[in-house]
Design a protein around this motif. Structure first.
Motif, PDB file in Angstrom:
ATOM      1  N   ILE A  11      28.359  33.495  42.752  1.00  0.00           N
ATOM      2  CA  ILE A  11      29.641  34.153  43.002  1.00  0.00           C
ATOM      3  C   ILE A  11      29.352  35.413  43.799  1.00  0.00           C
ATOM      4  N   ASN A  13      30.703  38.831  44.881  1.00  0.00           N
ATOM      5  CA  ASN A  13      31.714  39.856  44.654  1.00  0.00           C
ATOM      6  C   ASN A  13      31.807  40.841  45.817  1.00  0.00           C
ATOM      7  N   LYS A  26      33.812  39.482  39.217  1.00  0.00           N
ATOM      8  CA  LYS A  26      33.928  38.114  38.721  1.00  0.00           C
ATOM      9  C   LYS A  26      32.568  37.665  38.201  1.00  0.00           C
ATOM     10  N   SER A  29      33.384  31.399  37.223  1.00  0.00           N
ATOM     11  CA  SER A  29      34.580  30.724  37.722  1.00  0.00           C
ATOM     12  C   SER A  29      35.164  29.835  36.627  1.00  0.00           C
ATOM     13  N   TRP A  30      36.443  29.532  36.741  1.00  0.00           N
ATOM     14  CA  TRP A  30      37.114  28.620  35.822  1.00  0.00           C
ATOM     15  C   TRP A  30      36.539  27.221  36.026  1.00  0.00           C
ATOM     16  N   ASN A  33      30.518  25.653  36.047  1.00  0.00           N
ATOM     17  CA  ASN A  33      29.649  26.584  36.758  1.00  0.00           C
ATOM     18  C   ASN A  33      28.238  26.010  36.714  1.00  0.00           C
ATOM     19  N   ASP A  98      41.202  30.750  36.911  1.00  0.00           N
ATOM     20  CA  ASP A  98      40.429  31.481  37.925  1.00  0.00           C
ATOM     21  C   ASP A  98      39.016  31.803  37.450  1.00  0.00           C
ATOM     22  N   GLY A  99      38.894  32.544  36.341  1.00  0.00           N
ATOM     23  CA  GLY A  99      37.552  32.861  35.889  1.00  0.00           C
ATOM     24  C   GLY A  99      37.476  33.991  34.879  1.00  0.00           C
ATOM     25  N   TYR A 101      36.172  37.800  34.240  1.00  0.00           N
ATOM     26  CA  TYR A 101      35.945  39.027  34.998  1.00  0.00           C
ATOM     27  C   TYR A 101      35.546  40.161  34.067  1.00  0.00           C
ATOM     28  N   ALA A 191      46.433  32.950  36.527  1.00  0.00           N
ATOM     29  CA  ALA A 191      45.706  33.192  37.770  1.00  0.00           C
ATOM     30  C   ALA A 191      46.452  34.188  38.647  1.00  0.00           C
TER      31      ALA A 191
END
Length: 192
Positions: A11, A13, A26, A29-30, A33, A98-99, A101, A191
């Motif tokens: 990811i 950022n 982040k 992720s949703w 992974n 989304d994920g 954070y 999201a």
């Protein structure tokens, strides 16, 4: 039995692209992974239990962002009785679809000085047998994408009993089984 595992995820950022350090990072992720140690999942099962685990472990707010997992008991970088190198702190927040954070990230003087030297993040997460994320111990800044010599760790704060209850879903009314996706102590959002 649930396990605490540290892994690297791809990811970006874009922390190195900005003048200031990010205030939102982040971590996962949703969904699926892919990691060096097998697939890890952030999903509706995570939402059902995550906030209760974080509250019970005292990690629902101001979660540590360290250097190379130095705060994770049992990791190669952990040294008992020594001050830990902390880059910052952030509040774990799941954004459904989304994920995961860290919001409201506050950087320590050490983080402000050295964080840009580290390109990658490595979450230390509690996962079940299927790889579903149940809790988050910390997030490490790491120098390179291939995390070597990182194994499953035990962590102070997530006791063996908690790990067993997390993996079997047997936490009592003070734990995860009573958690709702909007319970206090953890924010679950749609999201962005």
């Amino acid at each position: 039995m649930a396990k605490l595992v540290a892994f690297n995820v791809p990811i970006d950022n874009k922390a190195l692209d900005k003048k200031g350090l990010p205030t939102r990072i982040k971590v996962l992720s949703w969904g699926k992974n892919e990691t060096n140690d097998g697939d890890v999942y952030l999903n509706d099962d995570t939402i059902r239990v995550f906030d209760a685990y974080q509250v019970k472990a005292g990690r629902d707010k101001s979660l540590a962002i360290d250097f190379d997992h130095c705060t994770v008991k049992g990791s190669k970088e952990y040294v008992a009785g020594q001050p830990k190198s902390i880059a910052g702190y952030g509040d774990p927040v799941i954004v459904k679809g989304d994920g995961l954070y860290l919001y409201n990230v506050e950087w320590t003087p050490m983080g402000e000085k050295y964080a840009r030297n580290y390109k990658d993040l490595s979450p230390a997460a509690v996962i079940d047998k299927q790889g579903v994320v149940l809790g988050l111990d910390s997030v490490a800044l790491t120098p390179h994408g291939a995390v070597r010599d990182l194994n499953f760790f035990s962590s102070e704060g997530f006791t063996e009993t908690m790990l067993k209850e997390m993996s079997t879903g047997t936490m009592n009314d003070k734990g995860a089984s009573s958690a709702k996706s909007t319970s206090t102590g953890f924010v679950v959002k749609s999201a962005l």
